[in-house]
Design a protein around this motif. Structure first.
Motif, mmCIF file in Angstrom:
data_model
loop_
_atom_site.group_PDB
_atom_site.id
_atom_site.type_symbol
_atom_site.label_atom_id
_atom_site.label_comp_id
_atom_site.label_asym_id
_atom_site.label_seq_id
_atom_site.Cartn_x
_atom_site.Cartn_y
_atom_site.Cartn_z
ATOM 1 N N GLU A 98 42.966 32.746 49.146
ATOM 2 C CA GLU A 98 43.777 33.988 49.425
ATOM 3 C C GLU A 98 45.161 33.394 49.732
ATOM 4 N N GLY A 153 33.941 40.696 42.986
ATOM 5 C CA GLY A 153 34.655 41.721 43.589
ATOM 6 C C GLY A 153 35.270 41.229 44.785
ATOM 7 N N GLU A 154 34.825 40.288 45.714
ATOM 8 C CA GLU A 154 35.598 40.076 46.790
ATOM 9 C C GLU A 154 36.774 39.046 46.224
ATOM 10 N N GLY A 156 38.196 39.073 43.649
ATOM 11 C CA GLY A 156 39.158 39.860 43.049
ATOM 12 C C GLY A 156 40.114 40.689 43.598
ATOM 13 N N LYS A 157 39.638 41.105 44.914
ATOM 14 C CA LYS A 157 40.622 41.850 46.000
ATOM 15 C C LYS A 157 41.577 40.896 46.485
ATOM 16 N N ARG A 158 40.943 39.610 46.756
ATOM 17 C CA ARG A 158 41.785 38.777 47.512
ATOM 18 C C ARG A 158 42.919 38.120 46.572
ATOM 19 N N PRO A 160 44.405 39.565 43.276
ATOM 20 C CA PRO A 160 44.562 40.816 42.654
ATOM 21 C C PRO A 160 45.124 40.356 40.974
#
Length: 340
Positions: A98, A153-154, A156-158, A160
């Protein structure tokens, strides 16, 4: 071969997954520096338990805790320190990813061990491989699917801006299909599961990943990688060692590429080798392309140049040289696809 659209740029190159070292921040900087157009989430197996392929993905499993025994990873009743360590290491890797990927947009590859490799590696409480029990395999499939989707999903959040490519590592799949996985005693072999079941489980995973907006594929550096099975199961790309596979796979590779499946082609050795000649490195790919009758101009779109396998056991200098050789090889496939 019809014109295909692939989720990576022309003349792409990337790593398989593992890299040398123990510092996730340094690993992330190296990957994004060396592989700017198609970076991947680095894996650092030198950190030990929980950082290697099986333990790392074991930490993603949902309601199926594992622990390490002298013989390897084993399913247990409740989570212990081993799986907690695996989750902590992965969380630290995601923090580094990230931080390093601020503002990044484009394809990003992440990796997870596949169901069948886990089934051939993880033990039941009896000590036998989980592969021996079809009910346990079904439980593992459900846990693995949920865990991998949560991981997607994790990430993808970190990150974007990422277009996620998910590489399912299945080094044990050929042994599973051949019925050559050893029993716990070492004197026997576990029966091969029905190929229809194998394909159905793979299709379920690849379909779910597609539904989550990711691009699914598989990597297997064994000489007998089941390319046709993976294609039928919905893999959008297949990673393999082009120096190891035989001509018997030409038709399967040709059918896969014709149907739009990309090829992550291992063009340099993963631990030690002479990578100084970019043309020689990609010769096996060009020879394969010639044998299956595709226009050389399509090479740089369909093929992503990679090391043959992970670089986790390589010396740091060699790992950098190998990634540089992949970059140079990808350019050769674009600029000089056919040897003069």
């Amino acid at each position: 071969m019809t014109e295909q659209r692939y989720p990576w740029p022309e003349a792409s190159y990337t790593g398989v997954g593992s890299v040398p070292g123990t510092d996730p921040d340094e690993a992330a900087r190296t990957v994004f520096g060396e592989l700017p157009d198609l970076p991947h989430l680095p894996e650092l197996p030198e950190r030990g338990v929980g950082a290697e392929t099986v333990g790392r993905t074991g930490g993603m499993l949902v309601d199926l805790p594992l622990e390490v025994r002298p013989s390897g990873w084993r399913a247990v009743q409740r989570p212990g320190r081993d799986v907690q360590r695996a989750r902590s290491l992965l969380s630290r890797d995601l923090d580094a990813l990230e931080e390093c990927s601020q503002g990044f947009e484009g394809p990003l590859k992440i990796q997870a061990a596949g169901l069948w490799t886990l089934a051939a590696s993880v033990e039941l409480r009896s000590g036998e491989k989980l592969l021996a029990d079809s009910g346990a395999v079904a439980d593992l499939a459900a846990s693995h699917l949920e865990g991998v989707l949560a991981h997607v999903g994790e990430v993808g959040k970190r990150v974007p801006g990422a277009e996620l490519i998910v590489q399912v590592d299945e080094p044990s799949l050929p042994a599973v299909l051949a019925g050559s996985v050893p029993t716990a005693s070492g004197y026997g072999r576990l029966p091969a599961p029905d190929r229809v079941t194998v394909e159905a489980r793979l299709r379920e995973l690849f379909g779910a990943l597609t539904g989550a907006g990711a691009v699914p594929g598989a990597h297997c550096c064994a000489p007998d990688v089941p390319v046709d099975l993976l294609r039928r199961s919905g893999a959008r790309f297949v990673g393999l060692d082009t120096a190891a596979i035989g001509r018997s796979l030409d038709d399967d590779v040709g059918t896969a590429v014709e149907s739009g499946v990309g090829l992550f082609a291992g063009v340099v050795a993963s631990a030690d080798g002479d990578v100084s000649d970019p043309g020689a490195n990609v010769d096996p790919v060009r020879d394969l392309w010639s044998r299956i009758g595709f226009a050389p101009e399509s090479l740089s779109r369909a093929v992503v140049a990679t090391p043959a396998c992970g670089l986790g056991r390589a010396a740091p200098d060699y790992a950098r040289a190998a990634l540089a050789a992949c970059r140079q090889g990808a350019r050769v496939l674009r600029e000089e696809p056919r040897r003069q």
